[in-house]
Scaffold this motif. Structure first.
Motif, PDB file in Angstrom:
ATOM      1  N   ARG A  61       0.793  -1.224   0.000  1.00  0.00           N
ATOM      2  CA  ARG A  61       0.000   0.000   0.000  1.00  0.00           C
ATOM      3  C   ARG A  61       0.824   1.273   0.000  1.00  0.00           C
ATOM      4  O   ARG A  61       0.284   2.358  -0.237  1.00  0.00           O
ATOM      5  N   ALA A  62       2.118   1.189   0.292  1.00  0.00           N
ATOM      6  CA  ALA A  62       2.934   2.407   0.374  1.00  0.00           C
ATOM      7  C   ALA A  62       4.346   2.146  -0.113  1.00  0.00           C
ATOM      8  O   ALA A  62       4.876   1.035   0.017  1.00  0.00           O
ATOM      9  N   LEU A  63       4.941   3.186  -0.688  1.00  0.00           N
ATOM     10  CA  LEU A  63       6.319   3.133  -1.168  1.00  0.00           C
ATOM     11  C   LEU A  63       7.104   4.281  -0.546  1.00  0.00           C
ATOM     12  O   LEU A  63       6.748   5.452  -0.708  1.00  0.00           O
ATOM     13  N   VAL A  64       8.161   3.934   0.200  1.00  0.00           N
ATOM     14  CA  VAL A  64       9.030   4.916   0.844  1.00  0.00           C
ATOM     15  C   VAL A  64      10.244   5.177  -0.048  1.00  0.00           C
ATOM     16  O   VAL A  64      10.900   4.236  -0.509  1.00  0.00           O
ATOM     17  N   VAL A  65      10.532   6.456  -0.277  1.00  0.00           N
ATOM     18  CA  VAL A  65      11.732   6.855  -1.009  1.00  0.00           C
ATOM     19  C   VAL A  65      12.463   7.906  -0.176  1.00  0.00           C
ATOM     20  O   VAL A  65      11.840   8.840   0.338  1.00  0.00           O
ATOM     21  N   VAL A  66      13.778   7.730  -0.027  1.00  0.00           N
ATOM     22  CA  VAL A  66      14.602   8.696   0.717  1.00  0.00           C
ATOM     23  C   VAL A  66      15.521   9.383  -0.288  1.00  0.00           C
ATOM     24  O   VAL A  66      16.368   8.737  -0.908  1.00  0.00           O
ATOM     25  N   ASN A  67      15.347  10.688  -0.442  1.00  0.00           N
ATOM     26  CA  ASN A  67      16.107  11.439  -1.441  1.00  0.00           C
ATOM     27  C   ASN A  67      16.424  12.843  -0.922  1.00  0.00           C
ATOM     28  O   ASN A  67      15.492  13.595  -0.634  1.00  0.00           O
ATOM     29  N   PRO A  68      17.737  13.194  -0.791  1.00  0.00           N
ATOM     30  CA  PRO A  68      18.938  12.375  -0.954  1.00  0.00           C
ATOM     31  C   PRO A  68      18.975  11.202   0.038  1.00  0.00           C
ATOM     32  O   PRO A  68      18.351  11.250   1.093  1.00  0.00           O
ATOM     33  N   GLY A  69      19.722  10.178  -0.335  1.00  0.00           N
ATOM     34  CA  GLY A  69      19.689   8.927   0.415  1.00  0.00           C
ATOM     35  C   GLY A  69      20.424   8.967   1.735  1.00  0.00           C
ATOM     36  O   GLY A  69      21.462   9.599   1.870  1.00  0.00           O
ATOM     37  N   ASN A  70      19.865   8.273   2.687  1.00  0.00           N
ATOM     38  CA  ASN A  70      20.485   8.043   3.991  1.00  0.00           C
ATOM     39  C   ASN A  70      20.347   6.551   4.267  1.00  0.00           C
ATOM     40  O   ASN A  70      19.223   6.055   4.337  1.00  0.00           O
ATOM     41  N   PRO A  71      21.481   5.809   4.334  1.00  0.00           N
ATOM     42  CA  PRO A  71      22.867   6.248   4.548  1.00  0.00           C
ATOM     43  C   PRO A  71      23.699   6.380   3.273  1.00  0.00           C
ATOM     44  O   PRO A  71      24.893   6.611   3.357  1.00  0.00           O
ATOM     45  N   THR A  72      23.081   6.218   2.110  1.00  0.00           N
ATOM     46  CA  THR A  72      23.841   5.981   0.882  1.00  0.00           C
ATOM     47  C   THR A  72      24.282   7.230   0.139  1.00  0.00           C
ATOM     48  O   THR A  72      25.155   7.163  -0.720  1.00  0.00           O
ATOM     49  N   GLY A  73      23.644   8.382   0.363  1.00  0.00           N
ATOM     50  CA  GLY A  73      24.123   9.645  -0.178  1.00  0.00           C
ATOM     51  C   GLY A  73      23.871   9.883  -1.659  1.00  0.00           C
ATOM     52  O   GLY A  73      24.446  10.803  -2.238  1.00  0.00           O
ATOM     53  N   GLN A  74      23.007   9.074  -2.293  1.00  0.00           N
ATOM     54  CA  GLN A  74      22.706   9.310  -3.707  1.00  0.00           C
ATOM     55  C   GLN A  74      21.615  10.369  -3.853  1.00  0.00           C
ATOM     56  O   GLN A  74      20.816  10.584  -2.946  1.00  0.00           O
ATOM     57  N   VAL A  75      21.583  11.025  -5.013  1.00  0.00           N
ATOM     58  CA  VAL A  75      20.543  12.009  -5.342  1.00  0.00           C
ATOM     59  C   VAL A  75      19.823  11.505  -6.589  1.00  0.00           C
ATOM     60  O   VAL A  75      20.461  11.266  -7.625  1.00  0.00           O
ATOM     61  N   LEU A  76      18.518  11.339  -6.511  1.00  0.00           N
ATOM     62  CA  LEU A  76      17.756  10.774  -7.625  1.00  0.00           C
ATOM     63  C   LEU A  76      17.635  11.768  -8.770  1.00  0.00           C
ATOM     64  O   LEU A  76      17.433  12.966  -8.555  1.00  0.00           O
ATOM     65  N   THR A  77      17.745  11.256  -9.997  1.00  0.00           N
ATOM     66  CA  THR A  77      17.537  12.089 -11.168  1.00  0.00           C
ATOM     67  C   THR A  77      16.038  12.302 -11.374  1.00  0.00           C
ATOM     68  O   THR A  77      15.208  11.532 -10.881  1.00  0.00           O
ATOM     69  N   LYS A  78      15.699  13.339 -12.126  1.00  0.00           N
ATOM     70  CA  LYS A  78      14.283  13.612 -12.392  1.00  0.00           C
ATOM     71  C   LYS A  78      13.644  12.447 -13.151  1.00  0.00           C
ATOM     72  O   LYS A  78      12.497  12.071 -12.886  1.00  0.00           O
ATOM     73  N   ASN A  79      14.388  11.852 -14.063  1.00  0.00           N
ATOM     74  CA  ASN A  79      13.841  10.730 -14.832  1.00  0.00           C
ATOM     75  C   ASN A  79      13.522   9.543 -13.934  1.00  0.00           C
ATOM     76  O   ASN A  79      12.477   8.885 -14.090  1.00  0.00           O
ATOM     77  N   THR A  80      14.417   9.267 -12.976  1.00  0.00           N
ATOM     78  CA  THR A  80      14.161   8.169 -12.038  1.00  0.00           C
ATOM     79  C   THR A  80      12.929   8.455 -11.199  1.00  0.00           C
ATOM     80  O   THR A  80      12.104   7.558 -10.951  1.00  0.00           O
ATOM     81  N   ILE A  81      12.767   9.693 -10.764  1.00  0.00           N
ATOM     82  CA  ILE A  81      11.593  10.064  -9.965  1.00  0.00           C
ATOM     83  C   ILE A  81      10.310   9.864 -10.788  1.00  0.00           C
ATOM     84  O   ILE A  81       9.304   9.363 -10.287  1.00  0.00           O
ATOM     85  N   ARG A  82      10.357  10.234 -12.065  1.00  0.00           N
ATOM     86  CA  ARG A  82       9.198  10.013 -12.936  1.00  0.00           C
ATOM     87  C   ARG A  82       8.842   8.519 -12.995  1.00  0.00           C
ATOM     88  O   ARG A  82       7.670   8.139 -12.909  1.00  0.00           O
TER      89      ARG A  82
ATOM     90  N   ASN B  80      30.912   4.641  -3.007  1.00  0.00           N
ATOM     91  CA  ASN B  80      30.290   5.467  -4.029  1.00  0.00           C
ATOM     92  C   ASN B  80      30.378   6.941  -3.647  1.00  0.00           C
ATOM     93  O   ASN B  80      30.513   7.279  -2.461  1.00  0.00           O
ATOM     94  N   ALA B  81      30.251   7.805  -4.633  1.00  0.00           N
ATOM     95  CA  ALA B  81      30.277   9.244  -4.380  1.00  0.00           C
ATOM     96  C   ALA B  81      29.149   9.641  -3.441  1.00  0.00           C
ATOM     97  O   ALA B  81      28.038   9.113  -3.523  1.00  0.00           O
ATOM     98  N   VAL B  82      29.461  10.538  -2.525  1.00  0.00           N
ATOM     99  CA  VAL B  82      28.436  11.111  -1.649  1.00  0.00           C
ATOM    100  C   VAL B  82      27.891  12.339  -2.379  1.00  0.00           C
ATOM    101  O   VAL B  82      28.459  13.417  -2.311  1.00  0.00           O
ATOM    102  N   GLN B  83      26.791  12.155  -3.096  1.00  0.00           N
ATOM    103  CA  GLN B  83      26.205  13.251  -3.866  1.00  0.00           C
ATOM    104  C   GLN B  83      25.410  14.204  -2.986  1.00  0.00           C
ATOM    105  O   GLN B  83      25.267  15.385  -3.312  1.00  0.00           O
ATOM    106  N   GLY B  84      24.890  13.679  -1.874  1.00  0.00           N
ATOM    107  CA  GLY B  84      24.082  14.498  -0.990  1.00  0.00           C
ATOM    108  C   GLY B  84      23.985  13.874   0.390  1.00  0.00           C
ATOM    109  O   GLY B  84      24.625  12.860   0.688  1.00  0.00           O
ATOM    110  N   ALA B  85      23.163  14.488   1.260  1.00  0.00           N
ATOM    111  CA  ALA B  85      22.997  14.088   2.667  1.00  0.00           C
ATOM    112  C   ALA B  85      24.318  14.283   3.413  1.00  0.00           C
ATOM    113  O   ALA B  85      25.178  15.052   2.967  1.00  0.00           O
ATOM    114  N   VAL B  86      24.525  13.571   4.528  1.00  0.00           N
ATOM    115  CA  VAL B  86      25.705  13.858   5.353  1.00  0.00           C
ATOM    116  C   VAL B  86      26.431  12.593   5.810  1.00  0.00           C
ATOM    117  O   VAL B  86      27.074  12.576   6.857  1.00  0.00           O
ATOM    118  N   TYR B  87      26.338  11.526   5.016  1.00  0.00           N
ATOM    119  CA  TYR B  87      26.970  10.266   5.403  1.00  0.00           C
ATOM    120  C   TYR B  87      27.679   9.632   4.212  1.00  0.00           C
ATOM    121  O   TYR B  87      27.293   9.825   3.062  1.00  0.00           O
TER     122      TYR B  87
END
Length: 528
Positions: A268-289, A438-445
């Motif tokens: 019933r629900a989908l959780v997305v963390v953006n930018p990622g914690n603990p992984t630090g990735q930033v989702l592209t607009k295409n991926t979000i679509r 992997n590169a830390v594109q965002g967040a703080v970890y």
């Protein structure tokens, strides 16, 4: 102190050691006599053992099953070692380096001056008249106090928060996304955590005899599994981020996770963390679509944890809110139910202790929204000072204002340091034998993978520990560095990771990485 009468039940529970006349009738005892019958003794049974009404056998099983690695045994041990050092214990190190927390000010980051000055004035309004605080600070404090009952931050606000702050949050979202935001869809909460829990609570029910399935990314932010475990009618559905592709989310993997749990729960629900914690990735607009389209096709309520949206370090990355992309996609997607979250604890602010945050929950059915508001009203309101901290986040000083130049300087200094630290950490981990990151594109970890020798893995099994937990415990005991093992966030079988913060001052981060390098090299030699 006057003497008191004791109820007749007193005589049934106390293990009398002296002859008290008149059993079954109240008698008067002097204060001196009364002191002999303290509460713990009164609650003892005839054998002298304590009587506990709440035990592990009748404790809520959801509480027992809940895990939260950020307050687990390694964190407890780190605190104990700090006390041992204070008491003069001899260790191979002089201090414990805390690389666990995302608490910026605990790591030495100074608060933003504008925010603290506003908080000072709304807490003690007399300062507005007599202090030499900047004019825009005084104006902000005066304005915010007009929205508080009785003109005081010590009064309750509406359960959903102070109206003028909610309106400013909506303005912030409109400016960020380019689409309208209804201030009545904004709920001010005690950090993002309570807002997330309040939304998940709405989904805690059975459907056709099946528990509600909530899709959660692996590695995950530990809050989500902890909250899901607390609810009786909820089941976690794991989908794995692709480490070989910068921790990306793939639709193929989302479908795999959905298919593998068919018949065991009702997704019933989908959780997305953006930018990622603990992984630090930033989702592209295409991926979000693609994620939005998947959620629409599968009938999933979208939950977007976007608390690190102001922490973007990679020049090729950009934050796109789920709300913005949803609206850009138009009908029918723009009518999907979505809850997104922001916090004053993250970004450049770091006001963790103020517990400020907001939830924007859109497109709820009117009756459901009424129940949602009723549910949060049981908590009365989030802290008003936290709400005001959130106001300072969404409405910072404006160009030309007295506080603007200092604010920009402080904000840019913090974000510049974090950008540098992200690169420092990743470069260091990738230069250490037996590690990759992997590169830390965002967040703080940073969330590096460690390649452990078979001997270390076997030793961990003998100690009934996860291999990365064993590694983290050895790092703590021998080098004084406190990290969080990857097993606490979830990871693919056969892989081992740990999470470390990049919030340390740059000099201290570099020193920590040198210590970690030396420990890791020695650890590998010992395990050969």
């Amino acid at each position: 102190m006057s003497s008191r009468f004791l109820p007749r039940t007193f005589y049934r529970v106390v293990n009398c050691s002296e002859n008290i006349k008149g059993r079954g009738c109240p008698i008067q005892l002097s204060p001196k006599s009364l002191n002999r019958y303290q509460f713990p003794r009164a609650m003892a049974n005839v054998s002298g053992r304590e009587r506990k009404l709440l035990t592990m056998d009748n404790l809520n099983p959801c509480v027992k099953s809940m895990e939260y690695v950020l307050s687990g045994p390694l964190v407890t041990r780190a605190a104990a070692i700090e006390k041992e050092l204070e008491q003069g214990a001899k260790k191979p190190f002089k201090e414990v380096i805390n690389a666990v927390t995302g608490d910026r000010q605990a790591m030495g980051q100074p608060p933003i001056t504008f925010t603290r000055q506003v908080l000072a004035l709304v807490s003690y309004p007399e300062l507005i008249k007599y202090s030499n605080f900047p004019d825009d600070v005084k104006e902000r404090a005066t304005f915010l106090l007009t929205g508080c009952s009785g003109g005081s931050t010590g009064s309750y606000s509406e359960a959903s928060g102070v109206e003028i702050v909610r309106r400013r949050v909506a303005e912030f979202i409109e400016e960020r996304d380019g689409f309208s935001s209804n201030w009545q869809d904004i709920i001010l909460c005690a950090g993002a955590s309570t807002g997330i829990k309040a939304v998940l609570k709405l989904l805690d029910c059975e459907t056709s005899g099946l528990k509600t399935g909530v899709m959660v990314p692996i590695p995950h932010y530990p809050l989500f599994p902890a909250v899901i475990a607390e609810f009786n009618n909820m089941q976690q559905m794991n989908y794995y981020l692709d480490e070989s592709n910068g921790w990306a989310i793939s639709i193929k993997e989302l479908k795999r996770a959905l298919n593998d749990t068919k018949g065991t729960c009702k997704p019933r629900a989908l959780v997305v963390v953006n930018p990622g914690n603990p992984t630090g990735q930033v989702l592209t607009k295409n991926t979000i679509r693609e994620i939005i389209n998947f959620a629409y096709e599968e009938g999933l309520f979208l939950i977007a944890d976007e608390v690190h949206q102001q922490n973007i370090y990679d020049n090729n990355s950009e934050f796109h809110s789920f709300k913005k992309v949803l609206m850009e996609m138009g009908l029918p997607y723009s009518k999907m139910e979505l809850a997104s979250f922001m916090s004053s604890s993250k970004g450049y602010m770091g006001e963790c202790g103020m517990r400020g945050g907001y939830a924007e929950v859109i497109n709820l059915q009117s009756g459901v929204k009424a129940m949602y508001l009723k549910s949060i009203s049981a908590n009365l309101c989030s802290t008003v000072l936290g709400q005001i901290a959130m106001d300072c986040v969404v409405k910072p000083p404006e160009p030309g204002g007295s506080s603007y130049k200092l604010f920009v300087r402080e904000k840019n200094s913090i974000l510049k340091m974090l950008t540098e630290n992200a690169k420092i950490a990743v470069n260091a981990f990738n230069s250490i034998e037996g590690m990759s990151c992997n590169a830390v594109q965002g967040a703080v970890y940073a969330f590096p993978q460690i390649y452990l020798p078979s001997n270390a893995i076997e030793t961990a099994k003998q100690k009934q520990m996860h291999p990365d937990e064993y590694y983290a415990s050895q790092l703590l005991e021998n080098a004084g560095i406190s990290i969080v093992p990857g097993s606490g966030f979830g990871q693919k079988d056969g892989t081992y990771h740990f999470r470390t913060t990049i919030l340390l001052p740059s000099a201290k981060l570099k020193a920590m990485l040198q210590i970690l390098r030396k420990f890791h090299e020695d650890f590998l030699k010992k395990q050969q």
